[in-house]
Design an enzyme around this catalytic site. Structure first.
Site, short mmCIF file in Angstrom:
data_model
loop_
_atom_site.label_atom_id
_atom_site.label_comp_id
_atom_site.label_asym_id
_atom_site.label_seq_id
_atom_site.Cartn_x
_atom_site.Cartn_y
_atom_site.Cartn_z
N ASN A 43 0.83 -1.19 0.04
CA ASN A 43 0.04 -0.13 -0.12
C ASN A 43 0.83 1.24 -0.10
O ASN A 43 0.29 2.20 0.30
CB ASN A 43 -0.79 0.03 1.27
CG ASN A 43 -1.95 -1.16 1.08
OD1 ASN A 43 -2.51 -1.42 0.38
ND2 ASN A 43 -1.72 -1.77 2.52
N HIS A 129 -14.25 -1.84 5.93
CA HIS A 129 -13.25 -2.24 6.44
C HIS A 129 -13.42 -3.25 7.85
O HIS A 129 -14.22 -2.83 8.52
CB HIS A 129 -12.02 -1.33 6.69
CG HIS A 129 -10.72 -2.06 6.93
ND1 HIS A 129 -10.15 -2.16 8.29
CD2 HIS A 129 -9.67 -2.74 6.21
CE1 HIS A 129 -9.06 -2.58 8.40
NE2 HIS A 129 -8.64 -2.92 7.02
N GLU A 168 -15.97 4.26 3.75
CA GLU A 168 -14.54 4.50 3.28
C GLU A 168 -14.58 5.46 2.06
O GLU A 168 -15.56 5.80 1.65
CB GLU A 168 -13.79 3.06 2.85
CG GLU A 168 -13.92 2.09 4.17
CD GLU A 168 -13.01 0.83 3.61
OE1 GLU A 168 -12.14 0.87 2.56
OE2 GLU A 168 -13.43 -0.21 4.20
N SER A 172 -11.04 -0.69 0.15
CA SER A 172 -9.58 -1.36 0.32
C SER A 172 -9.55 -2.37 -0.51
O SER A 172 -8.44 -2.61 -1.03
CB SER A 172 -9.18 -1.65 1.68
OG SER A 172 -10.27 -2.44 2.32
N ASP A 197 -13.48 6.93 6.56
CA ASP A 197 -12.27 6.32 6.69
C ASP A 197 -11.61 6.47 5.46
O ASP A 197 -11.91 5.67 4.47
CB ASP A 197 -12.66 5.00 7.06
CG ASP A 197 -11.06 4.06 7.27
OD1 ASP A 197 -10.24 4.33 6.59
OD2 ASP A 197 -11.40 3.01 7.99
N HIS A 200 -7.13 4.73 2.04
CA HIS A 200 -6.57 4.51 0.69
C HIS A 200 -6.92 5.59 -0.12
O HIS A 200 -6.33 5.80 -1.38
CB HIS A 200 -7.19 3.34 0.18
CG HIS A 200 -7.10 2.04 0.98
ND1 HIS A 200 -5.67 1.26 0.89
CD2 HIS A 200 -7.71 1.47 1.82
CE1 HIS A 200 -5.75 0.37 1.58
NE2 HIS A 200 -7.04 0.40 2.26
N LYS A 232 -0.61 3.75 4.62
CA LYS A 232 -0.42 3.49 3.29
C LYS A 232 0.21 4.56 2.39
O LYS A 232 1.40 4.35 2.48
CB LYS A 232 -2.24 3.61 2.99
CG LYS A 232 -2.77 2.27 3.04
CD LYS A 232 -3.18 2.00 4.55
CE LYS A 232 -3.64 0.45 4.59
NZ LYS A 232 -4.80 0.34 5.69
C1 LIG Z 1 -5.56 -0.46 6.47
C2 LIG Z 1 -7.09 0.20 6.99
C3 LIG Z 1 -7.37 0.24 8.22
C4 LIG Z 1 -6.34 0.00 9.54
O1 LIG Z 1 -5.36 0.84 9.48
P1 LIG Z 1 -3.91 0.23 10.19
O2 LIG Z 1 -3.26 1.64 10.45
O3 LIG Z 1 -3.33 -0.60 9.24
O4 LIG Z 1 -4.62 -0.34 11.35
C5 LIG Z 1 -8.50 0.88 8.69
N1 LIG Z 1 -9.26 1.07 7.57
C6 LIG Z 1 -9.11 1.01 6.37
C7 LIG Z 1 -10.22 1.03 5.25
C8 LIG Z 1 -7.91 0.26 5.90
O5 LIG Z 1 -7.66 0.15 4.81
#
Ligand SMILES: *Cc1c(COP(=O)(O)O)cnc(C)c1O
Length: 378
Positions: A43, A129, A168, A172, A197, A200, A232
């Site tokens: 990522n 996620h 999101e 992801s 969230d 990405h 990421k």
């Molecule tokens: C990777 C991810 C997370 C978790 O983040 P980390 O810092 O790796 O624990 C949360 N939400 C989404 C959409 C992700 O892709």
């Protein structure tokens, strides 16, 4: 023992996962078992994980502040470098206040569990996620899932002023983006809170890499809670939650995974700060990444597999069956190309896929090698 049984079942179903040991990895390459591969599974979308600016900042911070934060943030762990990073994030994204977490997983737990009580409802996109789904399951709120990116389905399930809608920015495992103008409108009309969230989207989309909201012509202030991660496109690890001062002050007091967890190591905060400064000026990297995405989509358009409609660095090729997905990933590995074979329960049954991710660290020749290998493997 019950766990033995479930492990054997997973194995029989071709769903058992194992932990590969990677000897060295960056946005473009990786070494495992002494062999070199092109990395199409990570990522590190802008190729920052080994940027000299990040290495220098983290070394300097280790000398200035030590390698560990020594305590949780409310005790004595919150240091000047953390404050500096929070200020930079506020400035970059247009947020009133920000707080730092050691992982995105824990940031999502803090927000959802602290904001919602049993009188509330949490509306989640079905493909959100695992960290969001988990927080929803553990919170006392009623959780309602709606069909992926389907605003009519969400509208039909909404109740007035009853809780929080979360989605999101960029999904992801699918790479598509949520329709944020529609989410903002529904949240406002129904008087519910809205959370993004943007793990990405951050760094990759929008002006200065501000993420999915910026890409879709919206501001951070159009949502109540803005969560993003540093693991990421920023190339490090950790996460933040931003919003109003009141929200952040509330979470300082009630966010259990914030309060009861050692603060980010200062070298990590310093590396993230250096990464944010680079990302804001990385239009050239974002343009290169967009070109690679177009090249890849064009190059695989004739394959007998479904390429999901994604304009982002995440380019999933849906195979369907688990064993066939693993075989394809193994054939690519033979040719020195590492892709992610993603199977249920990470994705819905029958939609096992290669999760191919592109990075600005790749060259056009790298992407061509992947395209050629996919054509010869299928
Ligand atoms: C990777 C991810 C997370 C978790 O983040 P980390 O810092 O790796 O624990 C949360 N939400 C989404 C959409 C992700 O892709």
């Amino acid at each position: 023992m019950p766990f033995n049984l479930s492990l054997a079942e997973r194995d029989a179903a071709g769903l058992k996962r194992s932990l590969p040991v990677i000897e060295r990895v960056d946005g473009r390459c990786l070494y495992a078992g002494g062999k070199h591969y092109l990395n199409f599974a990570g990522n590190d979308y802008l190729g920052l994980s080994r940027a000299p600016e990040l290495l220098a900042a983290s070394e300097q911070a280790a000398r200035d502040y030590g390698v560990g934060a020594v305590a949780s943030p409310l005790v004595v762990g919150h240091q000047a470098i953390h404050r500096e990073l929070e200020a930079e994030l506020c400035d970059w994204l247009g947020l009133g206040a920000v707080m730092l977490f050691s992982s995105g997983f824990s940031a999502n737990q803090a927000v959802i569990k602290a904001l919602l009580g049993k009188e509330h409802t949490l509306w989640q996109d079905r493909l959100n996620h695992a960290s969001l789904q988990e927080a929803g399951l553990l919170s006392p709120a009623r959780m309602v899932r709606f069909a992926h990116n389907d605003m009519n389905a969400l509208a039909a399930k909404l109740k007035p002023a009853a809780g929080l809608i979360v989605s999101e920015g960029v999904f992801s495992m699918d790479g598509d983006t949520a329709p944020w103008p529609g989410l903002v409108r529904l949240a406002r009309q129904s008087g519910n809170w809205l959370m993004i969230d943007d793990a990405h989207g951050l760094g990759v989309l929008g002006e200065e890499g501000r993420g999915t909201l910026a890409e879709q012509g919206l501001a951070a202030s159009d949502v109540n809670v803005f969560m993003g991660t540093f693991g990421k496109a920023l190339g490090v690890s950790g996460a933040f939650v931003g919003g109003s001062r009141e929200l952040v002050e509330y979470l300082h007091n009630f966010g259990r995974s914030y309060i009861y967890s050692t603060h980010l190591p200062p070298p990590q905060a310093a590396a993230v700060l250096a990464a944010v400064r680079l990302v804001r000026k990385a239009d050239d990297k974002r343009a290169h990444l967009r070109e690679l995405v177009a090249q890849f989509r064009d190059g695989v358009s004739g394959l007998p597999l479904t390429l999901l409609p994604s304009a982002t660095a995440i380019q999933p090729l849906v195979v369907g069956e688990e064993a066939a997905t693993l075989r394809l990933a193994a054939a690519l590995k033979q040719q020195g190309l590492w892709t992610g074979a993603i199977r249920p329960p990470t994705v819905p049954k029958g939609s096992a896929r290669l999760r191919i991710t592109l990075s600005a660290a790749h060259t056009q020749a790298d992407v061509q090698r992947l395209i050629d290998a996919l054509h010869s493997a299928l």
